[in-house]
Design a protein around this motif. Structure first.
Motif, PDB file in Angstrom:
ATOM      1  N   UNK A 102       0.833  -1.210   0.000  1.00 13.55           N
ATOM      2  CA  UNK A 102       0.000   0.000   0.000  1.00 13.55           C
ATOM      3  C   UNK A 102       0.868   1.261   0.000  1.00 13.55           C
ATOM      4  N   UNK A 103       1.947   1.231   0.767  1.00 15.87           N
ATOM      5  CA  UNK A 103       2.834   2.396   0.849  1.00 15.87           C
ATOM      6  C   UNK A 103       3.544   2.648  -0.473  1.00 15.87           C
ATOM      7  N   UNK A 104       3.979   1.573  -1.146  1.00 12.53           N
ATOM      8  CA  UNK A 104       4.667   1.726  -2.431  1.00 12.53           C
ATOM      9  C   UNK A 104       3.726   2.306  -3.484  1.00 12.53           C
ATOM     10  N   UNK A 105       2.544   1.700  -3.598  1.00 11.80           N
ATOM     11  CA  UNK A 105       1.567   2.178  -4.585  1.00 11.80           C
ATOM     12  C   UNK A 105       1.112   3.598  -4.239  1.00 11.80           C
ATOM     13  N   UNK A 106       0.792   3.816  -2.968  1.00 10.34           N
ATOM     14  CA  UNK A 106       0.352   5.145  -2.547  1.00 10.34           C
ATOM     15  C   UNK A 106       1.428   6.192  -2.717  1.00 10.34           C
ATOM     16  N   UNK A 107       2.688   5.783  -2.496  1.00  9.40           N
ATOM     17  CA  UNK A 107       3.796   6.716  -2.674  1.00  9.40           C
ATOM     18  C   UNK A 107       3.903   7.169  -4.112  1.00  9.40           C
ATOM     19  N   UNK A 108       3.771   6.225  -5.046  1.00  7.49           N
ATOM     20  CA  UNK A 108       3.836   6.632  -6.461  1.00  7.49           C
ATOM     21  C   UNK A 108       2.651   7.520  -6.830  1.00  7.49           C
ATOM     22  N   UNK A 109       1.469   7.170  -6.333  1.00 10.86           N
ATOM     23  CA  UNK A 109       0.283   7.978  -6.629  1.00 10.86           C
ATOM     24  C   UNK A 109       0.507   9.427  -6.181  1.00 10.86           C
ATOM     25  N   UNK A 110       1.020   9.593  -4.961  1.00 10.15           N
ATOM     26  CA  UNK A 110       1.262  10.938  -4.441  1.00 10.15           C
ATOM     27  C   UNK A 110       2.312  11.690  -5.235  1.00 10.15           C
ATOM     28  N   UNK A 111       3.422  11.009  -5.543  1.00  6.81           N
ATOM     29  CA  UNK A 111       4.509  11.659  -6.286  1.00  6.81           C
ATOM     30  C   UNK A 111       4.048  12.065  -7.683  1.00  6.81           C
ATOM     31  N   UNK A 112       3.362  11.164  -8.390  1.00  7.98           N
ATOM     32  CA  UNK A 112       2.911  11.459  -9.751  1.00  7.98           C
ATOM     33  C   UNK A 112       1.904  12.603  -9.770  1.00  7.98           C
ATOM     34  N   UNK A 113       1.020  12.631  -8.783  1.00  6.64           N
ATOM     35  CA  UNK A 113       0.014  13.689  -8.729  1.00  6.64           C
ATOM     36  C   UNK A 113       0.665  15.050  -8.519  1.00  6.64           C
ATOM     37  N   UNK A 114       1.596  15.122  -7.581  1.00  7.53           N
ATOM     38  CA  UNK A 114       2.292  16.389  -7.317  1.00  7.53           C
ATOM     39  C   UNK A 114       3.160  16.781  -8.502  1.00  7.53           C
ATOM     40  N   UNK A 115       3.848  15.802  -9.099  1.00 12.67           N
ATOM     41  CA  UNK A 115       4.728  16.108 -10.223  1.00 12.67           C
ATOM     42  C   UNK A 115       3.957  16.620 -11.439  1.00 12.67           C
ATOM     43  N   UNK A 116       2.737  16.135 -11.653  1.00 13.51           N
ATOM     44  CA  UNK A 116       1.942  16.651 -12.764  1.00 13.51           C
ATOM     45  C   UNK A 116       1.585  18.118 -12.540  1.00 13.51           C
ATOM     46  N   UNK A 117       1.352  18.472 -11.280  1.00 10.59           N
ATOM     47  CA  UNK A 117       1.075  19.865 -10.916  1.00 10.59           C
ATOM     48  C   UNK A 117       2.313  20.725 -11.168  1.00 10.59           C
ATOM     49  N   UNK A 118       3.469  20.247 -10.724  1.00 12.03           N
ATOM     50  CA  UNK A 118       4.728  20.970 -10.911  1.00 12.03           C
ATOM     51  C   UNK A 118       5.070  21.072 -12.394  1.00 12.03           C
ATOM     52  N   UNK A 119       4.842  19.974 -13.134  1.00 18.57           N
ATOM     53  CA  UNK A 119       5.151  19.970 -14.570  1.00 18.57           C
ATOM     54  C   UNK A 119       4.435  21.097 -15.282  1.00 18.57           C
ATOM     55  N   UNK A 120       3.162  21.314 -14.940  1.00 12.03           N
ATOM     56  CA  UNK A 120       2.394  22.336 -15.655  1.00 12.03           C
ATOM     57  C   UNK A 120       3.048  23.709 -15.497  1.00 12.03           C
ATOM     58  N   UNK A 121       3.530  24.006 -14.327  1.00 13.17           N
ATOM     59  CA  UNK A 121       4.138  25.307 -14.075  1.00 13.17           C
ATOM     60  C   UNK A 121       5.555  25.421 -14.644  1.00 13.17           C
ATOM     61  N   UNK A 122       6.338  24.352 -14.516  1.00 15.54           N
ATOM     62  CA  UNK A 122       7.777  24.465 -14.777  1.00 15.54           C
ATOM     63  C   UNK A 122       8.242  23.880 -16.112  1.00 15.54           C
ATOM     64  N   UNK A 123       7.526  22.921 -16.667  1.00 15.85           N
ATOM     65  CA  UNK A 123       8.026  22.235 -17.857  1.00 15.85           C
ATOM     66  C   UNK A 123       7.051  22.214 -19.036  1.00 15.85           C
ATOM     67  N   UNK A 124       5.850  22.643 -18.839  1.00 13.70           N
ATOM     68  CA  UNK A 124       4.846  22.699 -19.894  1.00 13.70           C
ATOM     69  C   UNK A 124       5.229  23.783 -20.896  1.00 13.70           C
ATOM     70  N   UNK A 125       5.471  23.388 -22.140  1.00 11.83           N
ATOM     71  CA  UNK A 125       5.940  24.380 -23.115  1.00 11.83           C
ATOM     72  C   UNK A 125       4.895  25.440 -23.429  1.00 11.83           C
ATOM     73  N   UNK A 126       3.642  25.172 -23.082  1.00  8.60           N
ATOM     74  CA  UNK A 126       2.599  26.177 -23.263  1.00  8.60           C
ATOM     75  C   UNK A 126       2.260  26.892 -21.956  1.00  8.60           C
ATOM     76  N   UNK A 127       2.972  26.578 -20.901  1.00  8.39           N
ATOM     77  CA  UNK A 127       2.716  27.167 -19.591  1.00  8.39           C
ATOM     78  C   UNK A 127       3.672  28.303 -19.273  1.00  8.39           C
ATOM     79  N   UNK A 128       3.763  28.679 -18.007  1.00  9.81           N
ATOM     80  CA  UNK A 128       4.594  29.832 -17.621  1.00  9.81           C
ATOM     81  C   UNK A 128       6.095  29.539 -17.612  1.00  9.81           C
TER      82      UNK A 128
END
Length: 199
Positions: A21-47
């Protein structure tokens, strides 16, 4: 059906199950946060802001600077980033949170598909063996897409329709959960063999 029945003294959730549960939940949390960060920092159509600038935006530093008097405060809130984004427009943009939500929903649907068997690989027990599961997953994803695409849904849930480019990145963040699930299942099978739980 290849496992012996659980002993009466054996707990429903043992240490290994908790670790899963911790392994699966850990990836879920990391991927969710990273998608948020990606939009701001790495999205070529973003800021395309730096991580430090994102931290300042999230921590409210940009807003606190905006309360300065005179030109300094006005310049801070009017600070511009790539593709015409400003601090004020970013504070009201619902795309990053919708990215994170869509990543979370997609991952959870993939986890549901992977959970058709507790330890068997998807190669041996594919999800299409359970038509009800496929129907439920498809209905959930369609409902999610309708909510973020429908004007009333956007207003109620404070979300925004994603572009095809953003959806492609949602898929990139979500699909590795299948690999994580397969690795965990492989470890579970090896553990069950070592403990003599498989006929």
């Amino acid at each position: 059906m290849d496992r012996l029945p659980r002993r009466r003294s054996e707990p429903l959730v043992d240490g290994w199950m908790l670790m899963r549960y911790l392994i699966i939940g850990g990836y879920v949390g990391i991927a969710t946060v990273m998608s948020f960060v990606w939009w701001f920092c790495f999205n070529r159509y973003g800021p395309l802001m730096t991580f430090g600038q994102l931290r300042g935006l999230v921590d409210g530093e940009a807003l606190s600077h905006g309360h300065q008097s005179g030109a300094a405060g006005a310049a801070s809130t009017a600070q511009s980033f790539a593709n015409g984004y400003t601090v004020q427009s970013l504070l009201h943009d619902r795309s990053p949170s919708t990215m994170a939500l869509s990543t979370l929903v997609t991952i959870e649907m993939l986890v549901a598909l992977a959970s058709v068997a507790e330890t068997s690989s998807l190669a041996t027990v594919p999800p299409w063996r359970n038509a009800w599961l496929l129907t439920a997953v498809a209905a959930s994803l369609i409902q999610h897409v309708l909510v973020i695409s429908w004007k009333a849904g956007q207003m109620i849930f404070e979300v925004k329709a994603l572009t095809s480019y953003e959806w492609s990145r949602v898929a990139l963040f979500a699909f590795p959960i299948i690999i994580v699930e397969e690795l965990v299942k492989f470890a579970s099978r090896r553990r069950n063999i070592a403990l003599g739980r498989i006929h």
